[in-house]
Design an enzyme around this catalytic site. Structure first.
Site, PDB file in Angstrom:
ATOM      1  N   ASP A  74       0.845  -1.213   0.000  1.00  0.00           N
ATOM      2  CA  ASP A  74       0.000   0.000   0.000  1.00  0.00           C
ATOM      3  C   ASP A  74       0.874   1.254   0.000  1.00  0.00           C
ATOM      4  OD1 ASP A  74       0.787  -0.675   2.675  1.00  0.00           O
ATOM      5  OD2 ASP A  74      -0.704   0.718   3.461  1.00  0.00           O
ATOM      6  N   GLU A 133      -0.097  -1.022   5.599  1.00  0.00           N
ATOM      7  CA  GLU A 133       0.993  -0.642   6.517  1.00  0.00           C
ATOM      8  C   GLU A 133       0.962   0.830   6.872  1.00  0.00           C
ATOM      9  OE1 GLU A 133       5.152   0.721   7.552  1.00  0.00           O
ATOM     10  OE2 GLU A 133       3.810   1.379   5.968  1.00  0.00           O
TER      11      GLU A 133
END
Ligand SMILES: N[C@@H](CCC[C@H](NC(=O)CCC(=O)O)C(=O)O)C(=O)O
Length: 363
Positions: A74, A133
């Protein structure tokens, strides 16, 4: 059909660009996770496992040690900086620009490239690509893997492909996010003497932040810089009302020598007299570079780059691996100073040199 990635064993810079060009802002990683899965499934020497939008691909060669190579897929929100573009100059600089090039799709591309290339590494390798994350710790995909499938994360050393400029960054700072609340009493803004303005009261919170002097803390030879900053402020529900509530969101970055509970106590003490609600808290990790396998890897990289290890100032999942009892080190392409910046860009030679260094160490 998920968007397809190019041949994983081809050019690692083209692969980085392709990975960046599948946007995957936290909470929207599905398309990239599907593309990663579709690329890894046909690789004959890997067992591929999936949990949500996290993928694990591992060798099983019966080697005496297992290394985990992990990276999150991400990114923070796109800022008009996708699709990626390449800029080369006459002085020889050649950079890949765009969201994710630094944090951390360069590192993801290096890992995917080597996962497909290395059929017989000298250690067994578990390649991990995970979601969520860049957001609150409770959503972190690696944390979910640790809860659902702890055996998938078993290993002797973890390497996180977070940006380190191709050198080694040890440990990481901890991070705490808290809402500090100033309260008041609503009134018509034409009769303000009837109310108490919470936005004005929040001035005291900002004064305490302005006069705060963050520490620089040496931990096992590396220097961690702390920070205490307002990252958001909200207050008021109508432009003709005296606001009765103003929330200053504060982010405290704290050295890994401080426990999460000490960090929380420090924030509560600083904002004594105000309501403080901690909304996210993740402890840091000490460098841990004395572990023999970590030391071997660090020596190989420093011999190549000539650069000594420095501290990781952001928070990374080395902290989670440390909690799991797995020594962990940050190593990846991209200047960490450009992580989350709108002009995020990565020198292509760094993507190639990280891939070459990791391949050399693994073979
Ligand atoms: N739960 C944390 C996660 C934030 C993680 C993020 N990490 C990085 O940017 C690593 C890159 C680097 O600093 O080199 C961070 O530190 O913000 C949160 O939501 O804060």
């Amino acid at each position: 059909m998920p968007p397809a990635l190019p041949d994983l064993t081809g050019d690692v810079v083209d692969l980085t660009a392709a990975i960046c060009d599948i946007p995957s802002v936290s909470d929207d990683e599905r398309a990239l996770a599907d593309a990663v899965e579709a690329s890894l499934r046909p690789v004959g020497h890997l067992e591929v496992l999936r949990d949500g939008d996290a993928l694990v691909a591992r060798t099983d060669l019966g080697r005496p040690r297992r290394v985990i190579i992990a990276g999150h897929i991400d990114t923070v929100p796109v800022a008009g900086n996708l699709p990626t573009w390449r800029a080369s100059a006459e002085d020889g600089t050649d950079e890949l620009w765009g969201r994710g090039t630094v944090d951390m799709k360069g590192g993801v591309a290096v890992a995917l490239h080597l996962a497909a290339r290395l059929a017989a590494p000298r250690w067994d390798v578990t390649w991990v690509f995970y979601d969520h994350e860049e957001v609150a710790a409770e959503a972190n995909g690696l944390g979910r893997l640790a809860r659902h499938h702890p055996d998938w994360l078993a290993g002797d050393l973890a390497l996180l492909g977070e940006p380190t400029g191709g050198g080694i960054e040890g440990g990481c700072n901890g991070t705490l996010r808290a809402d500090v609340v100033a309260t008041g009493r609503t009134a018509h803004s034409a009769r303000a003497w009837r109310g108490v303005n919470a936005v004005h009261a929040a001035g005291e919170i900002l004064d305490r932040l302005r006069s705060y002097r963050p520490r620089e803390v040496e931990v096992d030879g590396l220097s961690y810089r702390e920070g205490m900053n307002a990252v958001r402020i909200t207050g008021g529900i109508a432009s003709n009302m005296i606001p009765d509530r103003c929330v200053v969101t504060v982010n405290y970055r704290f050295a890994p020598s401080l426990s999460p509970s000490d960090a929380e106590a420090h924030v509560r003490e600083l904002f004594d007299g105000f309501e403080v609600e901690v909304t996210d808290l993740a402890g840091g990790a000490r460098p841990g570079l004395e572990d023999p396998l970590a030391a071997e890897f660090v020596a190989a990289v420093t011999a190549e780059t000539g650069a000594e290890p420095v501290a990781k100032q952001g928070w990374t999942d080395v902290a989670r691996f440390a909690e799991l009892g797995v020594p962990a080190v940050n190593f990846g392409p991209g200047d960490p100073l450009l992580a989350h910046a709108d002009d995020e860009r990565c020198p292509v030679r760094q993507i190639r040199s990280c891939a070459a260094a990791l391949e050399a160490w693994l073979t």
